[in-house]
Design a protein around this motif. Structure first.
Motif, short mmCIF file in Angstrom:
data_model
loop_
_atom_site.label_atom_id
_atom_site.label_comp_id
_atom_site.label_asym_id
_atom_site.label_seq_id
_atom_site.Cartn_x
_atom_site.Cartn_y
_atom_site.Cartn_z
N LYS A 203 0.82 -1.22 0.00
CA LYS A 203 0.00 0.00 0.00
C LYS A 203 0.86 1.27 0.00
N GLY A 204 1.94 1.25 0.76
CA GLY A 204 2.79 2.44 0.85
C GLY A 204 3.49 2.76 -0.46
N LEU A 205 4.04 1.73 -1.11
CA LEU A 205 4.74 1.98 -2.37
C LEU A 205 3.76 2.32 -3.49
N LYS A 206 2.51 1.86 -3.37
CA LYS A 206 1.49 2.28 -4.34
C LYS A 206 1.28 3.78 -4.27
N GLU A 207 1.29 4.34 -3.06
CA GLU A 207 1.16 5.79 -2.90
C GLU A 207 2.34 6.54 -3.52
N LYS A 208 3.47 5.85 -3.62
CA LYS A 208 4.68 6.45 -4.21
C LYS A 208 4.80 6.13 -5.70
N ASN A 209 3.69 5.67 -6.30
CA ASN A 209 3.66 5.31 -7.72
C ASN A 209 4.62 4.17 -8.06
N ILE A 494 18.28 -25.25 10.15
CA ILE A 494 18.61 -24.03 10.89
C ILE A 494 19.27 -23.02 9.96
N GLU A 495 20.19 -23.49 9.14
CA GLU A 495 20.85 -22.61 8.19
C GLU A 495 19.82 -22.02 7.22
N PHE A 496 18.89 -22.86 6.77
CA PHE A 496 17.85 -22.43 5.85
C PHE A 496 16.96 -21.37 6.49
N SER A 497 16.54 -21.62 7.73
CA SER A 497 15.63 -20.70 8.40
C SER A 497 16.31 -19.37 8.72
N ASP A 498 17.58 -19.42 9.12
CA ASP A 498 18.32 -18.18 9.36
C ASP A 498 18.38 -17.35 8.09
N ALA A 499 18.66 -18.03 6.99
CA ALA A 499 18.75 -17.33 5.71
C ALA A 499 17.39 -16.73 5.33
N MET A 500 16.31 -17.47 5.58
CA MET A 500 14.97 -16.97 5.25
C MET A 500 14.64 -15.73 6.09
N ILE A 501 14.98 -15.78 7.38
CA ILE A 501 14.69 -14.64 8.25
C ILE A 501 15.42 -13.40 7.79
N PHE A 502 16.70 -13.54 7.46
CA PHE A 502 17.47 -12.36 7.09
C PHE A 502 17.31 -11.99 5.63
N ALA A 503 16.71 -12.88 4.84
CA ALA A 503 16.32 -12.49 3.48
C ALA A 503 15.18 -11.48 3.54
N MET A 504 14.42 -11.49 4.65
CA MET A 504 13.34 -10.52 4.85
C MET A 504 13.87 -9.09 4.87
N VAL A 505 15.14 -8.94 5.19
CA VAL A 505 15.74 -7.60 5.28
C VAL A 505 15.70 -6.87 3.94
N PHE A 506 15.95 -7.57 2.85
CA PHE A 506 16.10 -6.92 1.54
C PHE A 506 14.83 -6.20 1.10
N PRO A 507 13.67 -6.88 1.01
CA PRO A 507 12.46 -6.13 0.62
C PRO A 507 12.04 -5.12 1.68
N ASN A 508 12.27 -5.44 2.96
CA ASN A 508 11.81 -4.56 4.03
C ASN A 508 12.55 -3.23 4.04
N VAL A 509 13.87 -3.27 3.99
CA VAL A 509 14.65 -2.04 4.08
C VAL A 509 14.40 -1.13 2.87
N ILE A 510 14.17 -1.72 1.71
CA ILE A 510 13.82 -0.90 0.54
C ILE A 510 12.58 -0.07 0.83
N GLY A 511 11.57 -0.74 1.39
CA GLY A 511 10.33 -0.05 1.73
C GLY A 511 10.53 1.00 2.81
N LEU A 512 11.32 0.69 3.82
CA LEU A 512 11.56 1.65 4.91
C LEU A 512 12.21 2.93 4.40
N LEU A 513 13.19 2.80 3.52
CA LEU A 513 13.89 3.97 2.99
C LEU A 513 12.96 4.85 2.16
N ILE A 514 12.11 4.21 1.35
CA ILE A 514 11.20 4.97 0.50
C ILE A 514 10.13 5.68 1.32
N LEU A 515 9.66 5.04 2.39
CA LEU A 515 8.53 5.55 3.16
C LEU A 515 8.94 6.33 4.41
N ALA A 516 10.23 6.53 4.62
CA ALA A 516 10.70 7.25 5.81
C ALA A 516 10.07 8.64 5.97
#
Length: 532
Positions: A203-209, A494-516
């Motif tokens: 929803k947030g990035l939609k507002e940013k076109n 465990i290695e797989f799950s750690d990687a999955m958790i920190f893979a969440m960083v990539f899409p999340n931080v992009i959104g945080l920077l745009i919507l700051a």
């Protein structure tokens, strides 16, 4: 929708199918998860060489993001700490739950003369304190005990100082995540709240076109949060808790412990975030006080060693006692543990914070900033102090003398992992005191599973719908993996799950920077409201 659910269920379970009868459960799961773990891990933890030491790219993104938000919001992590504590205590609930409307003809609009507070039904399911404890229950876990011990053993005492600094920086990131989580949340017909990165990315990035980018990032995040909830938020927790019990009671299999844990988790999560919040608001303060109290007992018993301990921490942080990789290596170990412990930048906590009862998104963002302070600055630091002080007293190990992630003991040459090293430090101070640690580990694991089940189901419902069938399928799978984790040795998972958790960083931080900029507006709006 039922077809989508069936497909999703098959995709989740297919790695567990098609095994030969000769393979054990561990071998079956390892053989299927290892390729995924290697592939995702290679991307998420891609090393960037800094000063001769490799630093995972995900860690660089987390730290640069936290540094940017700290300066962008003018050190709101420290400046608004008093407001955060007051809001968590409920001091501003009247502001959160009411609007202030101007009366026609008001000669001082925005002042205190004719404004009329309007009481309306506030949106949300939990209080500020319940949302905070629910989020804390996911981050205050085994990483605070096991991970910190390994970080200190590898990086030396100096890693403690950098860990504390990273905790303060992470407070800024949490503020942004939680504010956006509330701002862009959705409310179901039954009054239940759905929020988190999936929603503010869409929803947030939609507002940013950037509608298409937002949709792609939201779906990607949802997939990652589901994977992380089954692994690091579930199987790893039950596995480590079961390991402590097996050592304490000298048993070989953790199956029945897994069954009991699954029943207890199931009783709580069936009630959704309301029941999770009711449980965590009681268990999180208790387990925090239990662990910090036990650590303080050890520190106070060795009061005469405290000055030397702080001296080692200070000198180790700036090089004179730096161990693996010199100063850069110490910095990396401290920052790595803080980032991986408080999960600031991962975005998961915003899912719990989105359910809060408030009209001001920034009110919960400011409360959420307390999370990294408690998780890293207090609890992780207590573990570090216990390790440093007991090692001065008993000479348990030599900093940097490691084999992989295991520490080699000076007296026996035995290799011990993180939880075992902390347990050894407890026992070296007071015989059998590690029983307290075992209780804390079980409580940490239990509370982490509660919150991560909620995170995972939010991602699941984002992808497959909010119906009851989707809800039951996810919860059934989650409880199944509790038992699997407790009765198996799952290195690749465990290695797989750690990687999955920190893979969440990539899409999340992009959104945080745009919507700051949106967050800055919300903070200003809230601060004006509480001043009135």
């Amino acid at each position: 929708m039922n077809r989508s659910l069936l497909v999703s269920l098959v995709l989740i379970l297919c790695p567990l199918l098609g095994f030969t009868q000769e393979m054990s459960l561990d071998e079956k799961i390892e053989s299927k998860f290892k390729p995924f773990a290697d592939w995702i891990g290679a991307i998420v933890f891609y090393p960037i060489n800094l000063g001769g030491v490799d630093m995972p790219i995900v860690l660089i993104i987390l730290l640069l993001g936290a540094l940017f938000f700290t300066f962008y919001f003018k050190f709101a992590n420290v400046r608004l700490l008093g407001v955060a504590i007051n809001a968590a205590k409920g001091k501003y609930d009247d502001v959160d739950h009411h609007t202030v409307e101007e009366v026609d003809g008001d000669p001082t609009p925005g002042g205190d003369v004719f404004e009329s507070p309007q009481a309306e039904g506030v949106i949300g399911e939990v209080t500020h304190f319940q949302a905070l404890t629910a989020a804390l229950s996911a981050t205050v876990g085994l990483g605070n005990i096991a991970g910190v011990a390994v970080a200190i053993a590898i990086g030396g005492p100096g890693a403690t100082l950098w860990m504390i600094l990273a905790g303060f920086l992470g407070m800024s990131t949490k503020l942004v995540e939680a504010t956006l989580g509330v701002k862009y949340r959705e409310v179901g017909e039954d009054g239940k709240i759905y929020g988190g990165p999936m929603y503010y990315l869409k929803k947030g990035l939609k507002e940013k076109n950037c509608e298409m980018l937002g949709k792609v990032l939201a779906v990607t995040y949802a997939v990652f949060v589901i994977g992380g909830s089954f692994g690091g938020g579930n199987m790893f927790q039950s596995n480590q808790a079961a390991s402590q019990l097996k050592v304490l009671f000298d048993v070989d299999n953790g199956f029945w412990f897994g069954v009991v844990m699954a029943v207890l988790v199931g009783v709580v999560i069936i009630g959704g975030i309301k029941r999770i919040g009711q449980v965590t608001e009681k268990i999180v303060p208790f387990m925090g006080i239990l662990y910090v109290g036990a650590s303080l007992v050890i520190v106070c018993m060795n009061f005469n060693i405290i000055p030397e301990g702080f001296s080692q921490i200070w000198s180790g942080a700036f090089g004179s006692q730096a161990v693996v990789g010199g100063v850069i290596g110490v910095v990396i170990q401290g920052f790595r543990r803080a980032a991986f412990s408080n999960e600031a930048g991962v975005g998961s906590a915003s899912i719990a914070h989105a359910a809060v009862k408030t009209r001001f998104p920034a009110s919960e963002g400011i409360v959420a900033s307390i999370g990294p302070f408690v998780d890293t600055v207090i609890i992780c630091t207590m573990t570090a102090l216990v390790i440093v002080i007991t090692n001065i007293k008993s000479n348990l190990f030599t900093y940097g003398n490691i084999d992989g992630t295991k520490v080699i003991l000076n007296s026996t040459g035995e290799k011990v992992g993180g939880v075992d090293l902390t347990s050894l430090a407890f026992d070296s101070a007071i015989p059998n005191f590690s029983i307290i640690l075992t209780i804390a580990v079980i409580l940490f694991a239990f509370s982490t599973m509660l919150s991560w089940s909620y995170y995972g189901i939010q991602g699941w419902k984002f992808l497959f719908g909010k119906g009851r069938v989707a809800d039951l399928i996810y919860k059934g799978l989650f409880l199944f993996f509790v038992v699997v984790g407790a009765s198996s040795s799952l290195n690749s998972v465990i290695e797989f799950s750690d990687a999955m958790i920190f893979a969440m960083v990539f899409p999340n931080v992009i959104g945080l920077l745009i919507l700051a900029p949106k967050v800055k507006i919300e903070i200003k709006r809230y601060l004006i409201a509480i001043k009135r």
